[in-house]
Design a protein around this motif. Sequence first.
Motif, PDB file in Angstrom:
ATOM      1  N   THR A  86     -59.101  24.553  28.661  1.00 19.52           N
ATOM      2  CA  THR A  86     -60.383  25.026  28.164  1.00 19.52           C
ATOM      3  C   THR A  86     -60.872  23.992  27.167  1.00 19.52           C
ATOM      4  OG1 THR A  86     -59.678  27.308  28.488  1.00 19.52           O
ATOM      5  CG2 THR A  86     -61.562  26.950  27.049  1.00 19.52           C
ATOM      6  N   LYS A  87     -62.095  23.497  27.368  1.00 17.82           N
ATOM      7  CA  LYS A  87     -62.652  22.409  26.567  1.00 17.82           C
ATOM      8  C   LYS A  87     -63.834  22.917  25.764  1.00 17.82           C
ATOM      9  CE  LYS A  87     -64.961  17.934  27.091  1.00 17.82           C
ATOM     10  NZ  LYS A  87     -66.135  18.316  26.319  1.00 17.82           N
ATOM     11  N   GLN A  88     -63.892  22.489  24.506  1.00 16.42           N
ATOM     12  CA  GLN A  88     -65.052  22.818  23.695  1.00 16.42           C
ATOM     13  C   GLN A  88     -66.187  21.868  24.047  1.00 16.42           C
ATOM     14  OE1 GLN A  88     -64.962  22.118  19.396  1.00 16.42           O
ATOM     15  NE2 GLN A  88     -65.728  24.203  19.125  1.00 16.42           N
ATOM     16  N   TRP A 109     -66.747  27.344  24.635  1.00 14.82           N
ATOM     17  CA  TRP A 109     -65.508  26.978  25.317  1.00 14.82           C
ATOM     18  C   TRP A 109     -65.670  27.228  26.805  1.00 14.82           C
ATOM     19  CZ3 TRP A 109     -61.597  24.547  22.868  1.00 14.82           C
ATOM     20  CH2 TRP A 109     -61.611  24.574  21.470  1.00 14.82           C
ATOM     21  N   PHE A 168     -58.796  19.737  34.929  1.00 13.27           N
ATOM     22  CA  PHE A 168     -58.653  18.371  34.439  1.00 13.27           C
ATOM     23  C   PHE A 168     -57.692  17.587  35.307  1.00 13.27           C
ATOM     24  CE2 PHE A 168     -60.662  20.236  30.878  1.00 13.27           C
ATOM     25  CZ  PHE A 168     -61.276  19.205  30.195  1.00 13.27           C
ATOM     26  N   TRP A 171     -62.846  15.782  34.326  1.00 10.92           N
ATOM     27  CA  TRP A 171     -62.883  17.235  34.421  1.00 10.92           C
ATOM     28  C   TRP A 171     -63.936  17.681  35.415  1.00 10.92           C
ATOM     29  CZ3 TRP A 171     -64.134  14.739  29.880  1.00 10.92           C
ATOM     30  CH2 TRP A 171     -65.400  14.925  29.359  1.00 10.92           C
ATOM     31  N   GLU A 218     -56.195  18.130  20.232  1.00 10.77           N
ATOM     32  CA  GLU A 218     -57.389  17.305  20.099  1.00 10.77           C
ATOM     33  C   GLU A 218     -57.143  15.916  20.654  1.00 10.77           C
ATOM     34  OE1 GLU A 218     -57.563  15.273  15.825  1.00 10.77           O
ATOM     35  OE2 GLU A 218     -57.441  17.471  15.671  1.00 10.77           O
ATOM     36  N   MET A 249     -62.510  15.547  20.601  1.00 21.37           N
ATOM     37  CA  MET A 249     -62.674  16.632  21.560  1.00 21.37           C
ATOM     38  C   MET A 249     -61.526  17.610  21.401  1.00 21.37           C
ATOM     39  SD  MET A 249     -63.668  14.005  24.532  1.00 21.37           S
ATOM     40  CE  MET A 249     -62.850  12.732  23.582  1.00 21.37           C
ATOM     41  N   PHE A 289     -59.289  20.982  22.928  1.00 22.97           N
ATOM     42  CA  PHE A 289     -58.859  21.624  24.162  1.00 22.97           C
ATOM     43  C   PHE A 289     -57.917  22.775  23.846  1.00 22.97           C
ATOM     44  CE2 PHE A 289     -59.558  17.136  24.891  1.00 22.97           C
ATOM     45  CZ  PHE A 289     -60.335  17.108  26.035  1.00 22.97           C
TER      46      PHE A 289
END
Length: 148
Positions: free
Chosen positions: A34-36, A43, A48, A57, A97, A105, A107
């Motif tokens: 899950t990526k911000q 989120w 990935f 991604w 991060e 970034m 995660f």
Amino acid sequence: MESLWRAATGQEPNPEDYNGIEFWSNPERAGWLTKQGDYIKTWRRRWFVLKQGKLFWFKDPAGAATRSSIPRGVISVANCLTVKGAEDILHKPSAFELSTPQSTMFFLADSDKDKEDWINSIGRAIVLHSRSLAPSEVLDYDNNASKP
């Protein structure tokens, strides 16, 4: 909406960042994270793929399955400075991060084991693809072991 935002902000991945890399075949690591978001700090769960010094991604695994697939984003790990746990910053479990000179970034992995596996894989890729060493400075232990 997300694709409109990416197009408007110039965040569409550049084909030069992924052409010639068969991310659908034998990746070094692949899985859900899950990526911000970069601008809108929501989120999103994304698929990935780490391959040949690039972290790609996609919306889901099917989006990464063919030669005609286009990633939603690409990070060159050669530009990354650090990858490390970030639970203390985000106050979320299994957070990590990835920092570049321009940004950091964040995660979330599904478990602490997944987090550690991603950190280790990305960390190895950073070292392998780092531009801080000239090719002559990289020691090949396998081939140098037989030399006197």
